[in-house]
Write a protein that holds these residues in place. Structure first.
Motif, PDB file in Angstrom:
ATOM      1  N   ILE A 113       0.794  -1.225   0.000  1.00  0.00           N
ATOM      2  CA  ILE A 113       0.000   0.000   0.000  1.00  0.00           C
ATOM      3  C   ILE A 113       0.829   1.279   0.000  1.00  0.00           C
ATOM      4  CG2 ILE A 113      -1.907  -1.106   1.175  1.00  0.00           C
ATOM      5  CD1 ILE A 113      -1.120   0.298   3.692  1.00  0.00           C
ATOM      6  N   LEU A 114       2.157   1.175   0.139  1.00  0.00           N
ATOM      7  CA  LEU A 114       2.966   2.391   0.171  1.00  0.00           C
ATOM      8  C   LEU A 114       2.706   3.227  -1.058  1.00  0.00           C
ATOM      9  CD1 LEU A 114       5.346   3.991   1.472  1.00  0.00           C
ATOM     10  CD2 LEU A 114       6.730   2.912  -0.266  1.00  0.00           C
ATOM     11  N   GLY A 115       2.400   4.482  -0.866  1.00  0.00           N
ATOM     12  CA  GLY A 115       2.238   5.363  -2.004  1.00  0.00           C
ATOM     13  C   GLY A 115       0.856   5.362  -2.596  1.00  0.00           C
TER      14      GLY A 115
ATOM     15  N   GLU B 201      -1.908   5.798  -0.684  1.00  0.00           N
ATOM     16  CA  GLU B 201      -2.780   6.660   0.102  1.00  0.00           C
ATOM     17  C   GLU B 201      -2.145   8.033   0.200  1.00  0.00           C
ATOM     18  OE1 GLU B 201      -4.742   3.668   3.330  1.00  0.00           O
ATOM     19  OE2 GLU B 201      -2.657   4.241   3.570  1.00  0.00           O
ATOM     20  N   PRO B 202      -2.942   9.085   0.319  1.00  0.00           N
ATOM     21  CA  PRO B 202      -2.349  10.422   0.423  1.00  0.00           C
ATOM     22  C   PRO B 202      -1.509  10.499   1.698  1.00  0.00           C
ATOM     23  CG  PRO B 202      -4.722  10.501   0.818  1.00  0.00           C
ATOM     24  CD  PRO B 202      -4.420   9.118   0.341  1.00  0.00           C
ATOM     25  N   LEU B 203      -0.370  11.119   1.570  1.00  0.00           N
ATOM     26  CA  LEU B 203       0.622  11.125   2.643  1.00  0.00           C
ATOM     27  C   LEU B 203       0.087  11.704   3.942  1.00  0.00           C
ATOM     28  CD1 LEU B 203       3.416  10.023   2.452  1.00  0.00           C
ATOM     29  CD2 LEU B 203       4.288  12.316   2.136  1.00  0.00           C
ATOM     30  N   TRP B 204      -0.762  12.683   3.838  1.00  0.00           N
ATOM     31  CA  TRP B 204      -1.232  13.338   5.063  1.00  0.00           C
ATOM     32  C   TRP B 204      -2.608  12.866   5.468  1.00  0.00           C
ATOM     33  CZ3 TRP B 204       2.572  15.034   7.546  1.00  0.00           C
ATOM     34  CH2 TRP B 204       3.713  15.465   6.839  1.00  0.00           C
ATOM     35  N   GLY B 205      -2.966  11.683   4.997  1.00  0.00           N
ATOM     36  CA  GLY B 205      -4.306  11.177   5.265  1.00  0.00           C
ATOM     37  C   GLY B 205      -4.602  10.930   6.720  1.00  0.00           C
ATOM     38  N   GLY B 206      -3.569  10.757   7.534  1.00  0.00           N
ATOM     39  CA  GLY B 206      -3.844  10.543   8.946  1.00  0.00           C
ATOM     40  C   GLY B 206      -4.027   9.090   9.295  1.00  0.00           C
ATOM     41  N   ARG B 207      -5.091   8.511   8.842  1.00  0.00           N
ATOM     42  CA  ARG B 207      -5.290   7.115   9.179  1.00  0.00           C
ATOM     43  C   ARG B 207      -5.101   6.263   7.951  1.00  0.00           C
ATOM     44  NH1 ARG B 207     -10.208   4.703  10.822  1.00  0.00           N
ATOM     45  NH2 ARG B 207      -8.873   2.898  10.704  1.00  0.00           N
ATOM     46  N   GLN B 208      -4.560   5.090   8.151  1.00  0.00           N
ATOM     47  CA  GLN B 208      -4.491   4.167   7.027  1.00  0.00           C
ATOM     48  C   GLN B 208      -5.793   3.384   6.992  1.00  0.00           C
ATOM     49  OE1 GLN B 208      -0.993   2.020   8.269  1.00  0.00           O
ATOM     50  NE2 GLN B 208       0.124   2.802   6.511  1.00  0.00           N
TER      51      GLN B 208
ATOM     52  N   ARG C  49       0.880   3.309  11.900  1.00  0.00           N
ATOM     53  CA  ARG C  49      -0.502   3.259  11.457  1.00  0.00           C
ATOM     54  C   ARG C  49      -0.902   4.384  10.513  1.00  0.00           C
ATOM     55  NH1 ARG C  49      -1.868  -1.031  13.200  1.00  0.00           N
ATOM     56  NH2 ARG C  49      -2.109  -1.766  15.325  1.00  0.00           N
TER      57      ARG C  49
ATOM     58  N   LEU D 299       4.528   5.032   7.350  1.00  0.00           N
ATOM     59  CA  LEU D 299       4.932   3.968   6.437  1.00  0.00           C
ATOM     60  C   LEU D 299       5.965   4.484   5.455  1.00  0.00           C
ATOM     61  CD1 LEU D 299       4.642   1.139   5.327  1.00  0.00           C
ATOM     62  CD2 LEU D 299       2.705   1.904   3.973  1.00  0.00           C
TER      63      LEU D 299
ATOM     64  N   GLN E  30       7.768   3.857  -6.024  1.00  0.00           N
ATOM     65  CA  GLN E  30       6.338   3.941  -5.737  1.00  0.00           C
ATOM     66  C   GLN E  30       5.896   5.376  -5.530  1.00  0.00           C
ATOM     67  OE1 GLN E  30       7.062   0.167  -3.472  1.00  0.00           O
ATOM     68  NE2 GLN E  30       4.853   0.309  -3.254  1.00  0.00           N
TER      69      GLN E  30
END
Lengths: 349, 509, 314
Positions: free
Chosen positions: B103-105, B107-114, C170, C175, C190
């Motif tokens: 999943i690296l990359g 999701e938006p970096l500053w999304g907060g929660r994965q 998390r 990550l 990536q």
């Protein structure tokens, strides 16, 4: 922005690098001088006058050069083999301790026997101290930067204990210091009415000796090979671990000798403030000299000028003498950049 | 059957200085098919892929994916267009989990929660759909190589790739893992994905691909439907030259100088980098080791250099018996080592030419006395050598770092051959050298052979091997074949052996 | 000896341990974040020093305590930025850069302090943080008042352990930081900007370190002394290895090391101890070395630690 290796580095460029770095450092620190409300030209003029403006001033600067040369050599030799000896401070103190153990009356020998013995003992102590983190590096791959650093604190506490405890000189009227070195163990003065002592000659001789070692001997060849490319060195048959250990003994030995020098040349007895960070300053001295043993003499002299000059300047102006440490620290950073620029060209894409 | 073209490379050309890495390459790929891209190392496959993914910009030509031309030089363009790459050398972080690597990359970096639960759900769904069983919470370093590859594939699928480029995917797999991979590929194809399968392994290419293209020296030399071609045709297209005439005269080999007896060397995860390899090197002969790089040659070179000890089996040197040597010992035993990694292992870039030429003998009486180096002797020695070996340099006091690759190699040759060793390891000795220098190296090796030395020649240049060797052994997956007579074997047969095809012929020499 | 054991089981001992662990917790967390991204930050000792000076100076000049903490964090972040400029963007030796930063930050602290307070012989004091009682817990008889009444910065430190743990493991940012420290080439492939993530980690970590330093002057003591940090930064470096780069273990390590400090204080109070108090003072340094030795075998270093990343290199 990209870095492109230069194909040719002239000697002029190699020397200009550190000089420019130092000038840049002084320029940056002039901001601090301005902030303090003093004029930059006044400040630097007073600094140079304070370090070089009289016979006594020069002798003081050379005295300081002595110990910085030795700690600078310790760092330079070690760094050449990529052995990051940050423990010069601790090695300096154990050298002084060794000299105290033998030079405060235990050996009643004439000076021409006692003084070399004290130096030898100090060198041995310093070398053995550095041996511990070195063996941890070669056999257990423990990073020597942190271990040598931590040892400094441990040694300082040891000295603290010794000087307040079992070695406390009962005749020192309550001051925490060890017994004085006997007369036969003290280094003669080089210049009357100054504190400049024969240790200066020892330092110069050590620098020349280190230079000869690195440049002309088989050991020096092995040290340089291991520092430049340890895999290729091992492939060619160079005994890598043995070389690193040898380097540690030499480097620690030089730092130990610095401690002996300060003890039997300047102070005369072991105290807690024998070294105001000479071990650490030695690192900057070495980097400014590009790790060249003869260059160390010059950069040690320069750093001594900065420190002594700052002391004198701070008495005249309201600029704290800590500026010397700031200039030194900034020089370390600027010399890193200048080394980069000496090797590479900056290219804008 | 109509083909729905999903990707096409049109007249791609790329030049690096004097080297034409890609020369007007035309390829297309249709939905639901596997296109195999064949070629030796250096044929231009990697350059082509780097152009596709925007790491290089082509001098001419364009790439079209799903009807849209890709903007050149943008790595994300290909990914966003739906092209995913499964690299030969995995781009995975060992100390992180499968899920984290995938999943690296995304999701938006500053999304907060994965959004782990949705991610796991998607990953599970993909796993099931394509038969790529892997535990999302497993640490990558605990995975087998086959599982790691599955993660690489999942990385691409997770990003909705519809075209997969697989670079030498079976190079590191065991036969059952290869089967498993092929099953996966079939699943992918059923769902309309398209695959480019880059490989040099003919058996697998024949088994899995629908169409095949062969690259040689930057050009596409053959395009065919797999069903309508054969391994032999492909091998010949890959290698492409007539057998050259050997320049050596026959001579009888003498006593054994060095032997490897059932030597095994283990690598990571207990992989057998060398697998019960046996060879004997005799005086006055050149033994060639042929194979695609990565099949164990480096281990043989390391054994002879003293950098590697056999984990099983024995290494024997005449006059010294069974040995477990360090590099220093190999120097002492008089083993001449010409290495592949000149800059890293063979030479110390920051030291001078004179110092490097003496790096194995600096303690000899003629170079050092009472611990001091005799610079005049060193310099004189260096001067003689650079003259006899024609090394172009600004003088013996110049730093080795400044030399060209070819001259560096000559320096290593000079250092090794000037000592007239009896056992010589030559690992890619002419790599990067021009024709003249190459001929010179060859003549030096032949001369050594004439005076009775034994030479172990490891090379990817088949011409060179056939020209120089008295005997050839092929290495594949760490195993050495029996000795082959270079005069009685064809390039086709060699090519087949190098690609893992079991030899039906075996001629001991 | 029995006396010794008695002491360990007093709440006072544990309260002192928790208090003394606070700067170690901040420092270790800060260094941990830097190293997770692949950068060894040897500037920690200097950054903690200037954090302690900056925070104190702000309050001394009339500011609020929490503003002082923020200011310290800001100053720490600035030095982190300087470090990353050299070590990340220019790819210079992380060792020498770090030492240079430590020397610079320390010497600047002393210089500025002396310049702003030129004529003092004893360091002037400020009014430090009042302790906060943790509700409910502090009502426990005996233990409560001793253990659960701590400086707000201590509570912050404990909170940061949770936040950093959550953040690293998390969140997408965490990550990215971890990947950049393990396999920067994969991260770049990536779409991650490796240099940016590394600098960010170093800046954040340095801010934490500086806050740890400010604890010394705004909470533990109430004045700024030369040499106040006393090698705590270096101990934190060893602690990071000891903690296997995990925030939870960092907390345990910090408590363990701080317990020796607490013991040393007690021993000083007892004049009749056979072991000189310097031995207790030495203990954290010795243990740090021992910790490094033990962990050298099993250390799960972030794979890309100390290796500068050059864009587009493959």
């Amino acid at each position: 922005m990209r870095l492109e290796p230069r194909d040719h580095v002239s000697m002029a460029m190699a020397v200009a690098g550190p000089v420019l770095a130092v000038l840049a450092a002084m320029a940056i620190c002039s901001l601090l001088i301005l902030w303090s409300g003093s004029s930059v030209s006044d400040a630097y003029a007073l600094l140079f006058k304070g370090a070089l403006g009289s016979r006594f001033a020069i002798s003081e600067t050379l005295t300081r050069t002595t110990v910085l040369t030795l700690t600078g050599l310790a760092a330079a030799v070690a760094f050449r083999a990529k052995l990051w000896n940050i423990g010069g401070e601790g090695q300096l103190y154990v050298g002084a301790c060794a000299a105290t153990m033998l030079g405060t009356g235990q050996l009643q020998w004439p000076p021409y026997l006692l003084i070399p013995t004290l130096f030898l003992a100090g060198a041995l102590a310093g070398g053995l101290l550095l041996l511990v983190p070195t063996l941890l590096k070669t056999h257990l791959k423990v990073d020597e930067v942190v271990t040598t650093l931590l040892l400094n604190f441990i040694i300082l506490l040891l000295v603290n204990y010794l000087v307040f405890g079992p070695w406390k000189d009962p005749m020192a009227m309550g001051w925490p210091q060890a017994a004085a070195i006997i007369d036969e163990g003290l280094l003669p003065k080089l210049l009357a009415k100054t504190r400049l002592h024969a240790g200066f000659l020892v330092a110069l001789a050590s620098a020349v000796g280190a230079w000869v070692l690195m440049r002309f001997t088989v050991w020096g060849y092995e040290i340089r090979a291991v520092g430049a490319n340890p895999e290729a060195a091992r492939f060619a048959g160079v005994p890598v671990n043995r070389t690193i250990v040898r380097t540690a003994l030499i480097s620690g030995g030089l730092a130990g000798m610095a401690g002996v020098c300060e003890l039997i040349g300047l102070k005369g007895y072991l105290t807690l403030d024998l070294s105001p960070g000479f071990g650490y300053t030695g690192i900057v001295v070495a980097m400014l000299a590009g790790l060249h043993p003869l260059g160390v003499i010059l950069s040690a002299f320069f750093v001594a000028v900065v420190f002594n000059g700052a002391d004198s300047m701070s008495r005249a102006l309201s600029v704290s003498n800590y500026i010397a440490e700031v200039i030194t620290a900034v020089s370390l950073l600027t010399v890193l950049v200048s080394m980069l620029l000496t090797r590479y060209k900056l290219k804008w894409k | 059957m109509s083909r729905n073209i999903v990707m096409s490379l049109n007249k791609i050309s790329k030049r690096f200085g004097p080297l034409q890495a890609n020369d007007a390459i035309d390829l297309d790929l249709a939905e639901g098919e596997v296109l195999a891209l064949l070629g030796e190392n250096g044929a231009g496959k990697t350059t082509l892929m780097n152009i596709l993914f925007g790491h290089y910009v082509a001098d001419e030509g364009s790439v079209t994916v799903f009807g849209q031309e890709l903007p050149p030089g943008k790595p994300r363009a290909a990914i966003e267009a739906g092209v995913g790459m499964v690299h030969q050398h995995f781009t995975l972080a060992d100390n992180l989990t499968v899920l984290e690597n995938v999943i690296l990359g995304t999701e938006p970096l500053w999304g907060g929660r994965q959004h782990l639960r949705t991610a796991i759900a998607k990953l599970d769904r993909l796993s099931q759909e394509f038969g790529l069983a892997v535990d999302p919470r497993a640490q990558v370093r605990d995975l087998s190589v086959g599982e790691m590859q599955r993660v690489e594939i999942l990385k691409a699928l997770y990003r909705d790739a519809r075209i997969l480029i697989m670079d030498e995917p079976t190079a590191v797999l065991t036969p059952p893992e290869v089967e498993s991979l092929f099953a996966t590929l079939r699943q992918l194809l059923k769902r309309g994905l398209a695959v480019v399968f880059i490989s040099h392994k003919l058996a697998e290419v024949m088994a899995i691909s629908d169409r095949v293209a062969v690259l040689r020296s930057g050009k596409v030399v053959l395009k065919a439907e797999t069903a309508q071609t054969s391994r032999e045709a492909l091998a010949e297209a890959m290698v492409g030259r007539d057998i050259p005439e050997p320049k050596r005269t026959r001579q009888a080999a003498g006593e054994a100088l060095l032997s490897l007896d059932q030597v095994t060397v283990f690598g990571a995860q207990h992989k057998r980098l060398l697998d019960q390899a046996s060879l004997t090197l005799r005086a006055g002969e050149i033994v060639g080791i042929a194979g695609v790089s990565g099949n164990g040659q480096a281990q043989i070179a390391d054994l002879l250099s003293g950098l590697q000890k056999p984990d099983e089996g024995r290494l024997t040197l005449r006059g010294a018996g069974d040995v477990m040597p360090r590099p220093r010992d190999m120097v002492k035993y008089g083993v001449g080592r010409i290495v592949e990694d000149r800059n890293g292992l063979g030479l110390i870039g920051d030291m001078t030419i004179a110092e490097n030429l003496a790096s194995e003998n600096y303690r000899d009486k003629k170079f050092a006395r009472f611990g001091f180096l005799r610079f005049n002797a060193l310099k004189e020695h260096a001067r003689q050598l650079i003259e006899s070996f024609d090394v172009r340099c600004p003088g013996v006091a110049a730093q080795v770092r400044k030399l060209s690759g070819g001259n560096m190699q000559k320096l290593i040759l000079a250092r090794v051959l000037s000592k007239r060793p009896m056992v010589i390891l030559a690992h890619q000795p002419t790599w990067g050298l021009d024709v003249g220098a190459t001929a010179y190296v060859h003549s030096q090796l032949l001369e050594a052979r004439l005076r009775g030395a034994g030479v172990l020649l490891i090379s990817e240049d088949l011409d060179e091997l056939l020209q120089l060797s008295d005997r050839i052994q092929v290495i594949y997956h760490g195993r050495l074949s029996e000795s082959l007579d270079p005069e009685n074997i064809s390039l086709r047969e060699l090519g087949l052996l190098m690609s893992g095809h079991q030899a039906t012929l075996s001629k001991a020499a | 000896m029995g006396d010794f054991f008695d002491f360990i089981f007093t709440a006072g001992f544990w309260a002192a341990t928790l208090r003394m662990a606070t700067p170690l917790i901040f420092g270790t967390l800060g260094e941990l974040v830097c190293e997770r991204s692949g950068v060894l930050n040897l500037g920690i000792e200097g950054i903690m020093t200037i954090g302690s000076m900056a925070g104190w100076m702000w309050v001394y000049q009339g500011g609020e305590l929490w503003q002082g903490v923020l200011f310290a964090a800001f100053v720490g972040a600035l030095f982190g930025l300087l470090h990353s400029l050299f070590s990340v963007y220019l790819g210079l030796s992380q060792h020498v850069t770090g030492l240079g930063i430590t020397m610079l930050a320390s010497s600047l602290s002393y210089f500025i302090f002396r310049m702003m307070l030129p004529n003092v012989t004893t360091p002037p004091k400020i009014v430090p943080f009042d302790s906060w009682a943790l509700p409910l817990f502090s009502d426990i008889p005996v233990l409560g008042q001793a253990l659960f009444v701590q400086s707000p910065l201590t509570w912050l430190a404990l909170l940061m352990v949770l936040l950093v743990g959550y953040g690293l493991f998390r969140t997408p940012v965490g990550l990215a930081i971890r990947m950049v420290g393990e396999n920067p080439m994969a991260a770049e492939a990536q779409g991650i900007n490796v240099h940016l993530v590394r600098s960010g980690a170093v800046v954040f970590g340095s801010a934490l370190m500086a806050v740890g330093g400010s604890f010394l002057t705004l909470s533990a003591f109430d004045a700024f002394y030369i040499g106040m940090t006393n090698g705590r930064g270096w101990i934190c470096i060893a602690l990071v290895v000891f903690a296997s780069w995990r925030p939870g273990k960092a907390l345990l390590g910090a408590l363990f090391f701080a317990s020796f400090d607490a013991m040393q204080m007690r021993v000083q109070q007892q004049a009749s101890s056979a072991i000189p108090y310097q031995v207790y003072l030495m203990a954290p340094y010795v243990m740090s070395i021992v910790a490094l030795i033990i962990m050298s075998r099993r250390a799960a270093y972030p794979k890309a630690l100390l290796i500068p990343f050059r864009r587009g290199e493959r």
